[in-house]
Design an enzyme around this catalytic site. Structure first.
Site, PDB file in Angstrom:
ATOM      1  N   GLY A  10       0.759  -1.152   0.113  1.00  0.00           N
ATOM      2  CA  GLY A  10      -0.209   0.037   0.221  1.00  0.00           C
ATOM      3  C   GLY A  10       0.767   1.251  -0.222  1.00  0.00           C
ATOM      4  O   GLY A  10       0.656   2.203   0.785  1.00  0.00           O
ATOM      5  N   ALA A  11       1.772   1.249  -0.899  1.00  0.00           N
ATOM      6  CA  ALA A  11       2.970   2.221  -0.946  1.00  0.00           C
ATOM      7  C   ALA A  11       2.343   3.248  -2.135  1.00  0.00           C
ATOM      8  O   ALA A  11       3.304   4.120  -2.338  1.00  0.00           O
ATOM      9  CB  ALA A  11       4.064   1.860  -1.284  1.00  0.00           C
ATOM     10  N   GLY A  14      -0.859   7.970   0.807  1.00  0.00           N
ATOM     11  CA  GLY A  14      -0.779   8.069   1.913  1.00  0.00           C
ATOM     12  C   GLY A  14       0.075   7.444   3.065  1.00  0.00           C
ATOM     13  O   GLY A  14       1.326   7.955   2.659  1.00  0.00           O
ATOM     14  N   ILE A  15       0.024   6.837   4.084  1.00  0.00           N
ATOM     15  CA  ILE A  15       0.762   6.704   4.931  1.00  0.00           C
ATOM     16  C   ILE A  15       2.166   5.597   4.358  1.00  0.00           C
ATOM     17  O   ILE A  15       3.235   5.952   4.646  1.00  0.00           O
ATOM     18  CB  ILE A  15       0.202   5.948   6.297  1.00  0.00           C
ATOM     19  CG1 ILE A  15      -0.710   6.956   6.997  1.00  0.00           C
ATOM     20  CG2 ILE A  15       1.244   5.227   7.151  1.00  0.00           C
ATOM     21  CD1 ILE A  15      -1.594   6.418   7.879  1.00  0.00           C
ATOM     22  N   GLY A  16       1.596   4.795   3.656  1.00  0.00           N
ATOM     23  CA  GLY A  16       2.572   3.859   2.975  1.00  0.00           C
ATOM     24  C   GLY A  16       3.738   4.508   1.971  1.00  0.00           C
ATOM     25  O   GLY A  16       4.789   4.335   2.035  1.00  0.00           O
ATOM     26  N   SER A 140      -4.793   0.071  13.924  1.00  0.00           N
ATOM     27  CA  SER A 140      -5.392   1.407  14.045  1.00  0.00           C
ATOM     28  C   SER A 140      -5.792   1.549  15.562  1.00  0.00           C
ATOM     29  O   SER A 140      -6.283   0.622  16.081  1.00  0.00           O
ATOM     30  CB  SER A 140      -6.626   1.429  12.928  1.00  0.00           C
ATOM     31  OG  SER A 140      -7.279   2.518  13.467  1.00  0.00           O
ATOM     32  N   TYR A 166     -14.402  -2.454  10.270  1.00  0.00           N
ATOM     33  CA  TYR A 166     -13.018  -1.904  10.392  1.00  0.00           C
ATOM     34  C   TYR A 166     -12.277  -1.944  11.537  1.00  0.00           C
ATOM     35  O   TYR A 166     -11.253  -2.512  11.990  1.00  0.00           O
ATOM     36  CB  TYR A 166     -13.110  -0.342   9.863  1.00  0.00           C
ATOM     37  CG  TYR A 166     -11.526   0.251   9.796  1.00  0.00           C
ATOM     38  CD1 TYR A 166     -10.703   0.106   8.795  1.00  0.00           C
ATOM     39  CD2 TYR A 166     -11.111   1.276  10.867  1.00  0.00           C
ATOM     40  CE1 TYR A 166      -9.348   0.612   8.634  1.00  0.00           C
ATOM     41  CE2 TYR A 166      -9.774   1.610  10.812  1.00  0.00           C
ATOM     42  CZ  TYR A 166      -9.197   1.333   9.775  1.00  0.00           C
ATOM     43  OH  TYR A 166      -7.918   2.013   9.586  1.00  0.00           O
TER      44      TYR A 166
HETATM   45  N1  LIG Z   1      -5.281   7.577   7.924  1.00  0.00           N
HETATM   46  C1  LIG Z   1      -5.418   7.274   9.242  1.00  0.00           C
HETATM   47  O1  LIG Z   1      -5.828   8.210  10.081  1.00  0.00           O
HETATM   48  C2  LIG Z   1      -5.350   5.913   9.628  1.00  0.00           C
HETATM   49  C3  LIG Z   1      -5.714   5.545  10.874  1.00  0.00           C
HETATM   50  C4  LIG Z   1      -5.391   4.181  11.570  1.00  0.00           C
HETATM   51  C5  LIG Z   1      -4.800   3.360  10.608  1.00  0.00           C
HETATM   52  N2  LIG Z   1      -4.586   3.614   9.352  1.00  0.00           N
HETATM   53  C6  LIG Z   1      -4.078   2.607   8.407  1.00  0.00           C
HETATM   54  O2  LIG Z   1      -2.923   2.749   7.833  1.00  0.00           O
HETATM   55  C7  LIG Z   1      -2.839   2.464   6.636  1.00  0.00           C
HETATM   56  C8  LIG Z   1      -2.609   3.036   5.342  1.00  0.00           C
HETATM   57  O3  LIG Z   1      -3.856   3.986   5.327  1.00  0.00           O
HETATM   58  P1  LIG Z   1      -3.914   5.147   4.642  1.00  0.00           P
HETATM   59  O4  LIG Z   1      -4.404   6.096   5.702  1.00  0.00           O
HETATM   60  O5  LIG Z   1      -2.468   5.782   4.128  1.00  0.00           O
HETATM   61  O6  LIG Z   1      -4.880   5.034   3.633  1.00  0.00           O
HETATM   62  P2  LIG Z   1      -4.627   5.438   1.969  1.00  0.00           P
HETATM   63  O7  LIG Z   1      -4.292   6.717   1.595  1.00  0.00           O
HETATM   64  O8  LIG Z   1      -5.947   4.908   1.443  1.00  0.00           O
HETATM   65  O9  LIG Z   1      -3.586   4.291   1.150  1.00  0.00           O
HETATM   66  C9  LIG Z   1      -3.980   2.776   1.347  1.00  0.00           C
HETATM   67  C10 LIG Z   1      -3.158   1.881   0.756  1.00  0.00           C
HETATM   68  O10 LIG Z   1      -3.618   0.742   0.539  1.00  0.00           O
HETATM   69  C11 LIG Z   1      -3.783   0.314  -0.874  1.00  0.00           C
HETATM   70  N3  LIG Z   1      -4.904  -0.510  -0.980  1.00  0.00           N
HETATM   71  C12 LIG Z   1      -6.084  -0.319  -0.849  1.00  0.00           C
HETATM   72  N4  LIG Z   1      -6.917  -1.252  -1.337  1.00  0.00           N
HETATM   73  C13 LIG Z   1      -6.260  -2.228  -1.968  1.00  0.00           C
HETATM   74  C14 LIG Z   1      -6.444  -3.421  -2.454  1.00  0.00           C
HETATM   75  N5  LIG Z   1      -7.539  -3.855  -2.729  1.00  0.00           N
HETATM   76  N6  LIG Z   1      -5.484  -4.200  -2.860  1.00  0.00           N
HETATM   77  C15 LIG Z   1      -4.097  -3.669  -2.738  1.00  0.00           C
HETATM   78  N7  LIG Z   1      -3.743  -2.450  -2.114  1.00  0.00           N
HETATM   79  C16 LIG Z   1      -4.725  -1.638  -1.750  1.00  0.00           C
HETATM   80  C17 LIG Z   1      -4.226   1.781  -1.361  1.00  0.00           C
HETATM   81  O11 LIG Z   1      -3.784   1.472  -2.822  1.00  0.00           O
HETATM   82  P3  LIG Z   1      -4.834   2.776  -3.751  1.00  0.00           P
HETATM   83  O12 LIG Z   1      -3.708   3.734  -3.669  1.00  0.00           O
HETATM   84  O13 LIG Z   1      -4.689   2.015  -4.983  1.00  0.00           O
HETATM   85  O14 LIG Z   1      -5.832   2.943  -3.290  1.00  0.00           O
HETATM   86  C18 LIG Z   1      -2.983   2.475  -0.815  1.00  0.00           C
HETATM   87  O15 LIG Z   1      -1.628   2.359  -1.237  1.00  0.00           O
HETATM   88  C19 LIG Z   1      -4.206   1.304   6.648  1.00  0.00           C
HETATM   89  O16 LIG Z   1      -3.901   0.077   6.999  1.00  0.00           O
HETATM   90  C20 LIG Z   1      -5.181   1.842   7.543  1.00  0.00           C
HETATM   91  O17 LIG Z   1      -5.995   1.224   7.781  1.00  0.00           O
HETATM   92  C21 LIG Z   1      -5.051   4.883   8.877  1.00  0.00           C
END
Ligand SMILES: NC(=O)c1ccc[n+]([C@@H]2O[C@H](COP(=O)([O-])OP(=O)(O)OC[C@H]3O[C@@H](n4cnc5c(N)ncnc54)[C@H](OP(=O)(O)O)[C@@H]3O)[C@@H](O)[C@H]2O)c1
Length: 288
Positions: A10-11, A14-16, A140, A166
């Site tokens: 997931g890079a 966002g965070i990745g 999370s 979630y």
């Molecule tokens: N943001 C927050 O406040 C928060 C809080 C708690 C935990 N988290 C956790 O942090 C992690 C990163 O989340 P984020 O906030 O950076 O969200 P994000 O911006 O939506 O990034 C998520 C990443 O996961 C990928 N992904 C989503 N669905 C997928 C699929 N079906 N197959 C392969 N890759 C997929 C996305 O790909 P695409 O670019 O193609 O969408 C993106 O690279 C997640 O595990 C999330 O649950 C986030």
């Protein structure tokens, strides 16, 4: 710091993406994963140019498909003899309508629990070849907000809501990481650690599906304005988990913006952990 080979799932966003950039700047070899070819390639170029590193590789896989997770793991194994860090970062939340994947599982449980479980399992041999390997999985703070787990209805046929799915998926993946520690011990693996992290609340593309409804648009806008921390704070747990020398050989941590934190254990028991582990084994048995 010794240079590591690090896979960040997931890079592409966002965070990745920010985690991968920071790790590449530190001089590590980065394998970045995404699902969308164009978006992942753009992230790949951005990480390369902002880090100044050429030691970056890129793979694609859809983590809503366990078959695709398996194909992805096989591609990694073919190309890399060893892996030093697996950073299970990819994750998602969906909508208030419960949906199944083509393989028949509830989507939130697949992306947040079954896929990281399967990927970790399939890459364990490659991680074992490292002098000292780490598995770090992004959970999370919402793991404490899913309500009481119903362990005879893990995929929530009877009590699905988006926040419940979630929250529980993130609770279960913390338990799964803990169980990997026991499993590794059973298999005599001494050089792989397993930890979970959380980013706090960070502005990202997470919740893009839920935001299609007005209810979640309003909730997320208010939540974001009141609760968001910086991206720098958000990636701290992942960076620490992946590279901090003081965590060498240490498992069972829950890392976050404040460093070592404590997961909520209200519903934890070794028996419950075992139930979730057995569910993961059963659900992925055709793909291991
Ligand atoms: N943001 C927050 O406040 C928060 C809080 C708690 C935990 N988290 C956790 O942090 C992690 C990163 O989340 P984020 O906030 O950076 O969200 P994000 O911006 O939506 O990034 C998520 C990443 O996961 C990928 N992904 C989503 N669905 C997928 C699929 N079906 N197959 C392969 N890759 C997929 C996305 O790909 P695409 O670019 O193609 O969408 C993106 O690279 C997640 O595990 C999330 O649950 C986030």
């Amino acid at each position: 710091m010794e240079s590591k080979i690090i896979l960040v799932t997931g890079a592409s966003d966002g965070i990745g993406k920010e985690t991968a950039k920071t790790l590449a700047k530190q001089g590590h070899t980065l394998i970045i994963h995404g699902r969308n070819p164009k978006k992942t390639k753009t992230a790949f170029e951005e990480i390369k140019s902002e880090s100044g590193s050429n030691n970056i590789d890129m793979f694609l896989a859809d983590f809503l498909s366990l078959a695709d997770v398996k194909r992805f793991a096989e591609e990694i194994k073919k190309k890399y003899d060893r892996l030093d860090v697996l950073l299970n970062n990819a994750g998602a939340q969906f909508t208030d309508t419960r949906e199944l994947t083509a393989e028949g599982h509830e989507k939130t449980m697949v992306i947040n629990v079954l896929s990281p479980f399967l990927l970790t399992t399939l890459l364990l041999d490659t991680l074992k070849k490292s002098k000292s390997a780490r598995v770090v999985t992004v959970a999370s703070a919402a793991h404490a907000m899913g309500g009481k787990p119903d362990l005879i209805d893990i995929e929530l046929e009877n009590s699905y809501t988006m926040p419940r799915a979630y929250g529980l998926s993130k609770l279960y993946i913390i338990w799964v990481m803990r169980h990997f520690v026991l499993e590794a011990k059973k298999q005599g693996i001494q050089n792989v650690t397993f930890n979970s992290t959380h980013p706090g609340s960070v502005k990202s593309s997470l919740g893009r599906d839920a935001m299609k409804s007005w209810k979640y648009k309003i909730i997320y806008t208010i939540w974001g304005a009141l609760m968001s921390n910086s991206m720098e704070a958000g990636i701290k747990g992942s960076i620490m988990g992946a590279t901090s020398p003081e965590l060498e050989g240490v498992s069972n941590l829950y890392l976050g913006p404040k460093g070592k934190e404590k997961a909520n254990d209200k519903y934890y028991s070794p028996e419950n952990e075992q139930i979730i582990w057995d569910y993961c084994l059963k659900a992925t048995e055709d793909y291991r």
